[in-house]
Scaffold this motif. Structure first.
Motif: not given
Length: 527
Positions: A269-274, A284-295, A307-317
């Motif tokens: 998930v690449d937000f380059s160009g924002s 938004a701080v990085y924690a907010i962006t990470l939460s939005a991707v997780y959600y 609901n745990n941190s395993g959800c984001l392991v396969p996702v690069e932000v």
């Protein structure tokens, strides 16, 4: 240790029940309507490495930001955390979100061979209606973090079971409503105490080895399910762009771009160009962006997945530092947590609508419609600070119309009941209704927003942080966009349109009317 599916399911619910019970304690013992009535808080359980094991169904914007707060506490007190300690923090650049969100982290120890052994952590985060700053409610149209309130780095509020009165006094001396803040902070400590008790009970019932093994198994299970989800999606790169109305300082639209690349069982998930970080407070701080991707990825998984941190392991932000989705200090961030988080979700869903269109809704209202009001009480003794986010319409889906007048996406709070609001604050609610026809038309209609008119009974100050006043919530597959929101100041017979963001001086008798956006429609009416 190998777990059969039934035993793993039992542990999933045991950990989740700890977080749920923590939330119940926090809600019932809190002082402020913002926590007690709106339920603007989250509670969670973590392992010794600050990986989230379970979070109750509280606030999505806290999902992946709370682990960063636990990490900050561990880093600050590496090797110096003892039984009975509690670390407090709200610094957005050290795992926080914005300053009103205060997090308390408590390590949980058990006796093992006569020595304290760390089992994990419990944490609670609650939105406090005031933490100082340039305006009541601590959500000003600001230009730097220092204007938004008291910044609390990770410090020990409780040491070995004894509250550090000097730290507590320092915090309470910097807020407008110290008695309410004290009550809410004590409620958070009570919630953490209950969570620690329950986790210790689990160790007593099973064993430390089995508990820690179950934590690892649950993380691995969620990771496997997430990888299976991604594998089922078509490979490719999918782009989407949407805009914030402005930053409250200038009227320029602010683009947020995303490119989601699906490849095998992983996603990037690449937000380059924002846009670069802004002068106003919508960073938004990085924690907010990470939460939005997780959600967003969590929504695709289904309700029965932990609901745990395993959800984001396969996702690069990828969120470029210094951008509006990964701001650097001392950027103003009060609105980034509540408004930019919503637009990040909108662009993520817009990109995923190209991947699995029948599973993705049109844009919901895309704002939390934040309003803060503060001033003297009618008695002249003491002050009040009122904070609320207002509901709106949700986006329609392939098979259903959108819901009306509900909170959506990164907020999961309730509307403050009229009776509770009028009891606690010198205000009256003159109008509270669904804003009929504000949802976008389509084969399935977007949900409608609402209208809420508040009359103040004393001279006071208000702040508005709202979005989707210029850029409408998009429809999908031929559906029409939802209608934009509007803010008005009513003084006698005069009605003045207010900007989406601004600080306003109010006189007794003035009325603020907030009319929230509807959700986008789905599908062409002719189809």
């Amino acid at each position: 240790m190998t777990y059969d599916p039934i035993r793993l399911e039992i542990f999933k619910h045991l950990f989740a029940s700890i977080a749920e019970e923590m939330g119940t304690v926090l809600r019932k013992s809190s002082y402020s309507p913002n926590i007690k009535e709106r339920r603007d808080y989250s509670c969670a359980v973590f392992d010794t490495q600050a990986q989230m094991i379970a979070q109750a169904a509280h606030i999505p914007v806290h999902l992946s930001s709370m682990p960063l707060s636990v990490q900050a506490a561990i880093q600050q007190f590496s090797g110096d955390l003892q039984p009975g300690d509690a670390v407090i923090l709200n610094d957005p650049f050290r795992g926080g979100t914005h300053l009103p969100d205060i997090t308390i982290v408590s390590p949980v120890f058990v006796l093992h061979e006569e020595e304290p052994l760390l089992v994990g952590f419990v944490a609670s985060r609650a939105h406090h209606a005031d933490v100082g700053g340039m305006t009541p409610g601590s959500m000003p149209v600001s230009k730097e973090l220092f204007q938004e309130g008291l910044i609390i780095p990770p410090v020990k509020l409780v040491r070995a079971g004894t509250t550090d009165q000097a730290i507590l006094d320092l915090i309470l001396a910097n807020v407008r409503t110290p008695q309410e803040r004290l009550g809410d902070l004590l409620a958070q400590l009570a919630a953490n105490h209950r969570g620690a008790e329950r986790l210790i009970d689990m160790v007593g019932r099973y064993s430390i080895v089995e508990i820690q093994s179950a934590m690892g198994e649950l993380l691995a299970y969620t990771e496997r399910i997430t990888r299976n989800l991604i594998t089922a999606l078509p490979n490719g790169t999918f782009h989407f762009k949407d805009y914030l109305d402005n930053d409250g300082i200038t009227d320029q639209s602010i683009p947020i771009c995303v490119a989601i690349t699906i490849k095998g069982d992983s996603a990037k998930v690449d937000f380059s160009g924002s846009a670069p970080q802004q002068q106003g407070n919508i960073n938004a701080v990085y924690a907010i962006t990470l939460s939005a991707v997780y959600y967003v990825f969590r929504c695709l998984l289904g309700l029965d997945v932990p609901n745990n941190s395993g959800c984001l392991v396969p996702v690069e932000v990828i969120a470029p530092p210094g951008s509006v989705v990964n701001a650097l200090p001392p950027a103003a961030v009060a609105g980034g947590n509540v408004e930019t988080s919503q637009r990040i979700v909108d662009v993520l869903l817009g990109a995923l609508a190209q991947v699995c269109p029948e599973r993705i809704p049109a844009a919901s209202q895309g704002t939390m419609n934040n309003i803060t009001i503060g001033g003297p009480m009618l008695t002249g003794k003491g002050s009040f600070t009122y904070y609320e986010t207002l509901a709106g319409g949700t986006g329609a889906t392939f098979g259903n119309h959108g819901a009306s007048a509900v909170h959506s996406h990164m907020t999961n709070t309730l509307n403050t009941p009229v009776e509770a609001l009028e009891y606690a604050y010198p205000m009256r609610v003159l109008c509270y209704e669904v804003r009929r026809g504000s949802g976008g038309m389509g084969r399935k209609r977007g949900g409608d927003g609402l209208r809420r008119d508040l009359q103040v009974l004393v001279n006071c100050q208000a702040t508005l942080l709202t979005e989707r006043r210029k850029h409408q919530p998009y429809g999908l597959n031929g559906g029409e966009p939802g209608k934009s929101g509007h803010n008005y100041l009513i003084q006698g017979e005069q009605q003045i349109q207010l900007p989406g963001k601004g600080n306003i001086e109010l006189h007794a008798g003035d009325i603020i009317s907030i009319q929230t956006p509807g959700g986008g429609g789905y599908g062409s009416i002719s189809s």
